[in-house]
Design a protein around this motif. Sequence first.
Motif, mmCIF file in Angstrom:
data_model
loop_
_atom_site.group_PDB
_atom_site.id
_atom_site.type_symbol
_atom_site.label_atom_id
_atom_site.label_comp_id
_atom_site.label_asym_id
_atom_site.label_seq_id
_atom_site.Cartn_x
_atom_site.Cartn_y
_atom_site.Cartn_z
ATOM 1 N N ALA A 222 45.420 31.975 43.706
ATOM 2 C CA ALA A 222 44.304 31.876 42.763
ATOM 3 C C ALA A 222 43.377 33.088 42.840
ATOM 4 O O ALA A 222 42.637 33.366 41.882
ATOM 5 N N HIS A 223 43.386 33.818 43.966
ATOM 6 C CA HIS A 223 42.520 34.981 44.125
ATOM 7 C C HIS A 223 43.222 36.280 43.739
ATOM 8 O O HIS A 223 42.705 37.373 43.995
ATOM 9 N N MET A 224 44.407 36.176 43.119
ATOM 10 C CA MET A 224 45.155 37.353 42.699
ATOM 11 C C MET A 224 45.238 37.394 41.177
ATOM 12 O O MET A 224 45.262 36.362 40.511
ATOM 13 N N ASP A 225 45.254 38.595 40.622
ATOM 14 C CA ASP A 225 45.311 38.764 39.175
ATOM 15 C C ASP A 225 46.372 39.816 38.832
ATOM 16 O O ASP A 225 46.218 40.986 39.197
ATOM 17 N N PRO A 226 47.444 39.408 38.178
ATOM 18 C CA PRO A 226 47.741 38.028 37.761
ATOM 19 C C PRO A 226 48.223 37.190 38.944
ATOM 20 O O PRO A 226 48.746 37.724 39.919
#
Length: 391
Positions: A222-226
């Motif tokens: 959840a803390h990575m994009d994407p």
Amino acid sequence: MPAPPKRGTALRQRLAELRGPDVPAAPLDARALAALAANPGCRRRALLDGAGVDKAALAQSLGSPAPFGQSQFAFMRGNAFEAKVKADGGAELLRLVHGRLGGGPEPVPGESSVPDLTAVGPEGRAARTSLALREATEATVATEATSTGRWTLLDHPMLALDVAGTPAFLEPDAVVVHPDGSWTVVEIKSFPMIDGSADAAKVGAAARQAAVYALALERVAAHMDPAPRIRDHVLLVCPKDFSNLPTASAIDVRKQLSVTRRQLARLTRIEDIAAALPEGTTFDVNRPAPDLTAAVESVPATYAPECLAACELAFHCRERSRDEGSVTSLGRSVRGELGGLTTVEAVLSAATGTSGDPADPTVAALRRAATLRAEALSGGGASGGAGGSEC
């Protein structure tokens, strides 16, 4: 005037008081979380697990020990099998992952990455694991154009999961990052897989544990994009037939993920349960048994027969449940069928017509069952009496 302690610090101090002076916290592992999620209404287990109380030692001090644990032989056999599976940089393990789940070109022995995850303390190891997952996922983007097919094996990573307001640190056997950037949880077990299938109960338990690990991975993603894709199929690795050769099966854990996510979300916050306890309550196993019993009984429990296979305090809670005449001690299905009748005494009273509304379908069914039982016993008694006189 000194500033009041922060909320998190105050909670940790309170949980330390519940364990007792200088008693280290027992780790909350995936097996305990899976069992906790299966019985979210049990405040006793939620508090004891959240506070890190050693429930096995507590049950021993209460005089109701439970036969939990693994034999030394089984422990050593499991470690030896896991070492075999992960040998040579995890070449065999990655081959099994690719064969069952795909996610990129076939791994080349010696070209896969096995990052160092050592760090100080569980928090440090969890941070190092998050960094390794990020680096491995970003590397798949860099190598995609060249089709180098880089696989990454995280051996015993450390994951963090918030459980009812307190962090739990979890250590899966392995997590694999595929060349396509997806993540897979790997469970390595020492029970055999015979003719391609293993014991259903053991596979189910492994799936529930793996679902907990997948939920913890979701927090990292959840803390990575994407956000990378966490596969909803985990890899279960077991000995093949009666040998020590590894084989594997992809296990669909979507149902376990949904159930565990929902049940953990329903858990009452640990701080709310602790705040309701009498002042001075402690579960220090060195205290006298009467004091410990009073402390344990101050926290409501929800016992069911399933607890016998999952909780060290099950024997103690079963005895108390029977003393109270609770219908739940007969099983959750029985409890559900009996509706508002929560004690054995109330059920018997309704069945004999002493109490209860005759229009209630549950009461009517109980009285009908009581009538049929009486008729059966009456007929059997008459037949038995006649046979006795002839002899």
